[in-house]
Design a protein around this motif. Structure first.
Motif, PDB file in Angstrom:
ATOM      1  N   LYS A  74      21.565   0.384   9.830  1.00 32.42           N
ATOM      2  CA  LYS A  74      22.281   0.411  11.104  1.00 32.42           C
ATOM      3  C   LYS A  74      23.190   1.624  11.111  1.00 32.42           C
ATOM      4  O   LYS A  74      23.979   1.818  10.182  1.00 32.42           O
ATOM      5  CB  LYS A  74      23.099  -0.867  11.293  1.00 32.42           C
ATOM      6  CG  LYS A  74      23.776  -0.961  12.652  1.00 32.42           C
ATOM      7  CD  LYS A  74      24.471  -2.308  12.835  1.00 32.42           C
ATOM      8  CE  LYS A  74      25.081  -2.422  14.224  1.00 32.42           C
ATOM      9  NZ  LYS A  74      25.755  -3.740  14.414  1.00 32.42           N
ATOM     10  N   ASN A  75      23.034   2.437  12.149  1.00 29.49           N
ATOM     11  CA  ASN A  75      23.807   3.687  12.239  1.00 29.49           C
ATOM     12  C   ASN A  75      23.638   4.530  10.979  1.00 29.49           C
ATOM     13  O   ASN A  75      24.608   5.080  10.443  1.00 29.49           O
ATOM     14  CB  ASN A  75      25.290   3.391  12.490  1.00 29.49           C
ATOM     15  CG  ASN A  75      25.524   2.661  13.798  1.00 29.49           C
ATOM     16  OD1 ASN A  75      24.808   2.876  14.780  1.00 29.49           O
ATOM     17  ND2 ASN A  75      26.502   1.771  13.816  1.00 29.49           N
ATOM     18  N   ASN A  76      22.409   4.575  10.494  1.00 28.89           N
ATOM     19  CA  ASN A  76      22.030   5.369   9.330  1.00 28.89           C
ATOM     20  C   ASN A  76      22.701   4.892   8.039  1.00 28.89           C
ATOM     21  O   ASN A  76      22.822   5.644   7.076  1.00 28.89           O
ATOM     22  CB  ASN A  76      22.352   6.849   9.557  1.00 28.89           C
ATOM     23  CG  ASN A  76      21.464   7.752   8.719  1.00 28.89           C
ATOM     24  OD1 ASN A  76      20.294   7.452   8.486  1.00 28.89           O
ATOM     25  ND2 ASN A  76      22.017   8.862   8.250  1.00 28.89           N
ATOM     26  N   ARG A  77      23.091   3.625   8.032  1.00 26.51           N
ATOM     27  CA  ARG A  77      23.733   3.045   6.859  1.00 26.51           C
ATOM     28  C   ARG A  77      22.992   1.775   6.451  1.00 26.51           C
ATOM     29  O   ARG A  77      22.634   0.960   7.301  1.00 26.51           O
ATOM     30  CB  ARG A  77      25.208   2.734   7.156  1.00 26.51           C
ATOM     31  CG  ARG A  77      26.002   2.244   5.959  1.00 26.51           C
ATOM     32  CD  ARG A  77      27.491   2.178   6.314  1.00 26.51           C
ATOM     33  NE  ARG A  77      27.747   1.157   7.316  1.00 26.51           N
ATOM     34  CZ  ARG A  77      28.053  -0.111   7.024  1.00 26.51           C
ATOM     35  NH1 ARG A  77      28.124  -0.507   5.753  1.00 26.51           N
ATOM     36  NH2 ARG A  77      28.297  -0.975   7.980  1.00 26.51           N
ATOM     37  N   ARG A 127      13.331   1.307  11.584  1.00 28.24           N
ATOM     38  CA  ARG A 127      14.020   0.734  12.726  1.00 28.24           C
ATOM     39  C   ARG A 127      15.090  -0.256  12.261  1.00 28.24           C
ATOM     40  O   ARG A 127      14.943  -0.901  11.227  1.00 28.24           O
ATOM     41  CB  ARG A 127      13.044   0.005  13.650  1.00 28.24           C
ATOM     42  CG  ARG A 127      11.935   0.880  14.207  1.00 28.24           C
ATOM     43  CD  ARG A 127      11.089   0.104  15.213  1.00 28.24           C
ATOM     44  NE  ARG A 127      10.589  -1.138  14.642  1.00 28.24           N
ATOM     45  CZ  ARG A 127       9.464  -1.223  13.950  1.00 28.24           C
ATOM     46  NH1 ARG A 127       8.743  -0.144  13.696  1.00 28.24           N
ATOM     47  NH2 ARG A 127       9.067  -2.393  13.472  1.00 28.24           N
ATOM     48  N   GLU A 128      16.134  -0.397  13.055  1.00 26.06           N
ATOM     49  CA  GLU A 128      17.143  -1.409  12.766  1.00 26.06           C
ATOM     50  C   GLU A 128      16.490  -2.795  12.801  1.00 26.06           C
ATOM     51  O   GLU A 128      15.737  -3.117  13.720  1.00 26.06           O
ATOM     52  CB  GLU A 128      18.266  -1.335  13.796  1.00 26.06           C
ATOM     53  CG  GLU A 128      19.400  -2.321  13.534  1.00 26.06           C
ATOM     54  CD  GLU A 128      20.526  -2.191  14.541  1.00 26.06           C
ATOM     55  OE1 GLU A 128      21.267  -3.185  14.711  1.00 26.06           O
ATOM     56  OE2 GLU A 128      20.664  -1.105  15.154  1.00 26.06           O
TER      57      GLU A 128
END
Length: 237
Positions: free
Chosen positions: A228-231, A202-203
């Protein structure tokens, strides 16, 4: 002729012995932790807790970083629960500090390399000296909020210093926070671990756990990272 052969044989034997001694020296000086040693220490820790109801750890403060917080006190374990500390433990003159993670729920033994700690402390002291003389820190650029690059040229380095990652064996750089504290930047290791992981993260969740779960080492002198946003990004609180 026999005299020459005798000399050649003697030199050959000396070279072999020198090579063996060199290998032994390198092996003894290598910064390598072993699962068998961690298992032995964990067994001693659990037996100590069973008998006393507490964990054999050294005192720490609320400000002690999480991966340095629960350092094992071998004086409580030796000789009743183990004959002596591991040969690579700091208390035996080695490179490693043995620590616990998940102490309340499922104590697991890990290590961190004190040479990494020493390098961070060395750079941090240089920055403090620089601040004392200049009145400001040697900022090399902003990475994100409260995370900065270090201008090592201003500190007198020809090239930026690096340390070797205990996870990938590759060089890692250093960063600085808004209080001029220095940390190792484990971002390349975190990114690699995140790509390999099948866990749903999770973020806002600290990704350093991905390094610890599948390794004998903890990321000493580190800051949190999240996704965040897969980064993978720095987790700044």
């Amino acid at each position: 002729m026999r005299w020459c052969l005798s000399i050649i044989c003697s030199l050959f034997i000396v070279n072999i012995l020198s090579g063996c001694m060199g290998q032994e020296t390198n092996a003894s000086q290598s910064h390598m932790a072993y699962q068998s040693q961690l298992d032995e220490v964990r067994s001693a820790v659990l037996n100590y807790r069973k008998d006393t109801g507490v964990l054999p750890i050294l005192n720490s403060t609320q400000n002690t970083p999480i991966y340095e917080k629960y350092r094992i006190d071998f004086k409580r374990l030796v000789p009743q629960y183990m004959s002596e500390p591991p040969s690579n433990a700091y208390s035996k003159g080695g490179y490693f500090e043995y620590v616990l993670i998940h102490p309340e729920t499922d104590p697991q033994v890990k290590v961190f390399d004190l040479t990494l700690v020493n390098k961070v402390q060395e750079i941090e002291q240089q920055i403090q000296d620089y601040r004392y003389n200049k009145g400001y820190s040697p900022l090399g650029g902003v990475i994100t909020e409260k995370r900065y690059k270090i201008d090592f040229k201003d500190l007198g380095y020809k090239t930026p210093p690096k340390v070797i990652s205990p996870y990938s064996g590759k060089p890692l750089s250093f960063i600085m926070d808004n209080h001029s504290h220095v940390y190792i930047n484990y971002l390349p290791d975190i990114e690699q671990a995140y790509k390999k992981s099948k866990q749903h993260v999770r973020e806002g969740e600290d990704l350093r756990k991905l390094l610890v779960e599948h390794s004998l080492y903890v990321p000493v002198k580190s800051v949190p990272y999240t996704v965040k946003n897969n980064r993978v990004i720095f987790l700044v609180k």
